[in-house]
Design a protein around this motif. Structure first.
Motif, PDB file in Angstrom:
ATOM      1  N   THR A 161     -13.850  50.054  44.180  1.00  9.48           N
ATOM      2  CA  THR A 161     -12.886  50.560  43.371  1.00  9.48           C
ATOM      3  C   THR A 161     -12.896  49.553  42.246  1.00  9.48           C
ATOM      4  O   THR A 161     -12.893  48.329  42.264  1.00  9.48           O
ATOM      5  CB  THR A 161     -11.302  50.679  44.113  1.00  9.48           C
ATOM      6  N   VAL A 162     -13.015  50.542  40.879  1.00 13.24           N
ATOM      7  CA  VAL A 162     -12.757  49.916  39.604  1.00 13.24           C
ATOM      8  C   VAL A 162     -11.533  50.107  38.938  1.00 13.24           C
ATOM      9  O   VAL A 162     -11.006  51.361  39.195  1.00 13.24           O
ATOM     10  CB  VAL A 162     -14.093  50.231  38.819  1.00 13.24           C
ATOM     11  N   ASP A 163     -11.228  49.438  38.025  1.00 13.95           N
ATOM     12  CA  ASP A 163     -10.017  49.775  37.299  1.00 13.95           C
ATOM     13  C   ASP A 163     -10.213  50.689  36.006  1.00 13.95           C
ATOM     14  O   ASP A 163      -9.221  51.425  35.692  1.00 13.95           O
ATOM     15  CB  ASP A 163      -9.156  48.313  36.643  1.00 13.95           C
ATOM     16  N   ASN A 164     -11.519  50.909  35.484  1.00 12.78           N
ATOM     17  CA  ASN A 164     -11.378  51.853  34.567  1.00 12.78           C
ATOM     18  C   ASN A 164     -13.115  52.342  34.426  1.00 12.78           C
ATOM     19  O   ASN A 164     -13.795  51.851  35.359  1.00 12.78           O
ATOM     20  CB  ASN A 164     -11.027  51.503  32.970  1.00 12.78           C
ATOM     21  N   LEU A 165     -13.438  52.998  33.612  1.00 10.74           N
ATOM     22  CA  LEU A 165     -14.787  53.902  33.438  1.00 10.74           C
ATOM     23  C   LEU A 165     -15.518  53.299  32.265  1.00 10.74           C
ATOM     24  O   LEU A 165     -16.138  54.106  31.510  1.00 10.74           O
ATOM     25  CB  LEU A 165     -14.858  55.345  33.579  1.00 10.74           C
ATOM     26  N   THR A 166     -15.505  52.003  31.913  1.00 12.89           N
ATOM     27  CA  THR A 166     -16.012  51.549  30.833  1.00 12.89           C
ATOM     28  C   THR A 166     -16.725  50.312  31.142  1.00 12.89           C
ATOM     29  O   THR A 166     -16.840  50.050  32.256  1.00 12.89           O
ATOM     30  CB  THR A 166     -15.050  50.925  29.819  1.00 12.89           C
ATOM     31  N   ALA A 167     -17.568  49.554  30.061  1.00 10.07           N
ATOM     32  CA  ALA A 167     -18.246  48.506  30.554  1.00 10.07           C
ATOM     33  C   ALA A 167     -17.736  47.318  30.977  1.00 10.07           C
ATOM     34  O   ALA A 167     -18.117  46.362  31.453  1.00 10.07           O
ATOM     35  CB  ALA A 167     -19.255  48.316  29.125  1.00 10.07           C
ATOM     36  N   ALA A 168     -16.330  47.306  30.530  1.00 10.15           N
ATOM     37  CA  ALA A 168     -15.565  45.850  30.825  1.00 10.15           C
ATOM     38  C   ALA A 168     -14.871  46.417  31.939  1.00 10.15           C
ATOM     39  O   ALA A 168     -13.820  45.588  32.481  1.00 10.15           O
ATOM     40  CB  ALA A 168     -14.604  45.731  29.792  1.00 10.15           C
ATOM     41  N   ALA A 169     -15.331  47.358  33.149  1.00 12.44           N
ATOM     42  CA  ALA A 169     -14.675  47.536  34.384  1.00 12.44           C
ATOM     43  C   ALA A 169     -14.815  46.235  35.260  1.00 12.44           C
ATOM     44  O   ALA A 169     -15.606  45.694  35.498  1.00 12.44           O
ATOM     45  CB  ALA A 169     -15.173  48.803  34.942  1.00 12.44           C
ATOM     46  N   GLU A 170     -13.550  46.074  35.847  1.00 11.34           N
ATOM     47  CA  GLU A 170     -13.313  45.062  37.100  1.00 11.34           C
ATOM     48  C   GLU A 170     -13.090  45.853  38.282  1.00 11.34           C
ATOM     49  O   GLU A 170     -12.642  46.798  38.443  1.00 11.34           O
ATOM     50  CB  GLU A 170     -12.083  44.224  36.617  1.00 11.34           C
ATOM     51  N   ILE A 171     -13.859  44.900  39.384  1.00 13.77           N
ATOM     52  CA  ILE A 171     -13.728  45.456  40.552  1.00 13.77           C
ATOM     53  C   ILE A 171     -12.498  45.046  41.118  1.00 13.77           C
ATOM     54  O   ILE A 171     -12.215  44.028  41.320  1.00 13.77           O
ATOM     55  CB  ILE A 171     -15.117  44.960  41.435  1.00 13.77           C
ATOM     56  N   GLY A 172     -11.911  46.202  41.755  1.00 12.60           N
ATOM     57  CA  GLY A 172     -10.677  45.763  42.231  1.00 12.60           C
ATOM     58  C   GLY A 172     -10.664  45.486  43.785  1.00 12.60           C
ATOM     59  O   GLY A 172     -10.031  44.494  44.287  1.00 12.60           O
ATOM     60  N   SER A 173     -11.528  46.116  44.497  1.00  6.06           N
ATOM     61  CA  SER A 173     -11.801  45.909  45.800  1.00  6.06           C
ATOM     62  C   SER A 173     -13.110  46.314  46.371  1.00  6.06           C
ATOM     63  O   SER A 173     -13.589  47.342  45.678  1.00  6.06           O
ATOM     64  CB  SER A 173     -10.627  46.783  46.855  1.00  6.06           C
ATOM     65  N   LYS A 174     -13.440  45.766  47.358  1.00  4.08           N
ATOM     66  CA  LYS A 174     -14.977  46.279  47.861  1.00  4.08           C
ATOM     67  C   LYS A 174     -15.079  45.851  49.317  1.00  4.08           C
ATOM     68  O   LYS A 174     -14.639  45.117  49.559  1.00  4.08           O
ATOM     69  CB  LYS A 174     -16.061  45.125  46.975  1.00  4.08           C
ATOM     70  N   LYS A 175     -15.821  46.724  49.985  1.00  6.95           N
ATOM     71  CA  LYS A 175     -16.014  46.390  51.401  1.00  6.95           C
ATOM     72  C   LYS A 175     -17.474  47.095  51.686  1.00  6.95           C
ATOM     73  O   LYS A 175     -17.811  48.118  51.424  1.00  6.95           O
ATOM     74  CB  LYS A 175     -14.884  47.449  52.252  1.00  6.95           C
TER      75      LYS A 175
END
Length: 283
Positions: free
Chosen positions: A261-275
């Motif tokens: 999951t990412v916080d937005n749809l831009t180049a500066a998107a940050e990963i919120g969670s990953k599994k």
């Protein structure tokens, strides 16, 4: 006074020849014994009944002709019985082949088990570890058109924790990004060799062209972006060869599936969670 009786003239002349009487003594002894010890009269034998005796209840009587009853086996049958009793039981060819096959499979599995145990205790293999470190996104215009051409830059971290095992990453790999069931972009990993106790971080560009999003998908994606939780699925498939000393294995496929999951749809998107889940196809 008793009358004297004279011999008749026609009586045979008495012979003066002396003849011993040997057999008279035994006869005289038997006569004396019979006189001293009288014998009891013997009973006459009972008359035999012509009617056969019936067998006891619960039994059967089997009549066999007398000429078919053999008390002593014929010599031919005796020799045959002796020959058959000394003969070992023969096995069919199919049974022998099956026994050999089972023995061969047992020996093969035993050798494979021994080789696996030796390999494990000598090299102590550990599975490599993969994770997605960053996801840069561009090309999403969800308000003007239903057709989008998204681009992703995926930063992947590959860790090889083995002391004596290296990994060759071969051609034919694929990295795909999905939103729900829609494939948004695709790409491939670089070809390289990862040595022992090595951590490699590489960036893989993924591109999509004229991807159609339904109005439902666009509306859902806009709402998730406003909440800062846009879900994507990343599927990585990489053919690799394992190097153990001077020996290389056949190609096996490494599979990595990640929910991100990412916080937005831009180049500066940050990963919120990953599994991420890791697997291997040996064949």
């Amino acid at each position: 006074m008793a009358d004297r009786v004279h011999p008749r003239d026609d009586s045979p002349p008495q012979s003066t020849e002396f003849k011993p009487r040997l057999a008279a003594a035994p006869l005289q002894e038997e006569h004396d014994q019979a006189r001293d010890y009288p014998q009891s009269p013997t009973k006459p034998d009972a008359p035999r009944s012509e009617k056969p005796v019936s067998p006891p209840p619960g039994t059967y009587v089997i009549q066999i002709p007398k000429d078919q009853v053999y008390r002593v086996p014929p010599p031919v049958n005796a020799k045959r019985y002796e020959r058959l009793s000394r003969r070992k039981p023969s096995r069919s060819p199919c049974c022998c082949c099956l026994c050999w096959l089972l023995a061969l499979l047992t020996a093969l599995f035993f050798l494979i088990g021994v080789a696996s145990a030796v390999f494990y205790f000598v090299f102590r293999p550990e599975s490599p570890d993969y994770s997605v470190e960053r996801l840069s996104i561009s090309g999403f215009n969800l308000t003007s058109s239903r057709w989008v051409s998204p681009e992703f830059d995926v930063t992947v971290r590959a860790n090889n924790p083995n002391d004596k095992i290296g990994i060759y990453y071969k051609k034919g790999s694929s990295v795909d990004v999905y939103y729900d069931s829609v494939k948004l972009a695709t790409g491939s990993l670089p070809n390289f060799y990862q040595g022992t106790n090595n951590v490699t971080v590489f960036v893989t560009p993924l591109k999509g062209s004229a991807v159609e999003l339904t109005s439902r998908d666009r509306t859902a994606m806009i709402g998730e972006a406003s909440k800062g939780r846009v879900p994507f699925k990343l599927a990585l498939r990489a053919p690799v060869k394992i190097k153990v000393g001077p020996v290389e294995t056949w190609e096996i496929t490494v599979k990595v599936d990640c929910d991100i999951t990412v916080d937005n749809l831009t180049a500066a998107a940050e990963i919120g969670s990953k599994k991420c889940d890791y697997g291997v196809d040996l064949w």
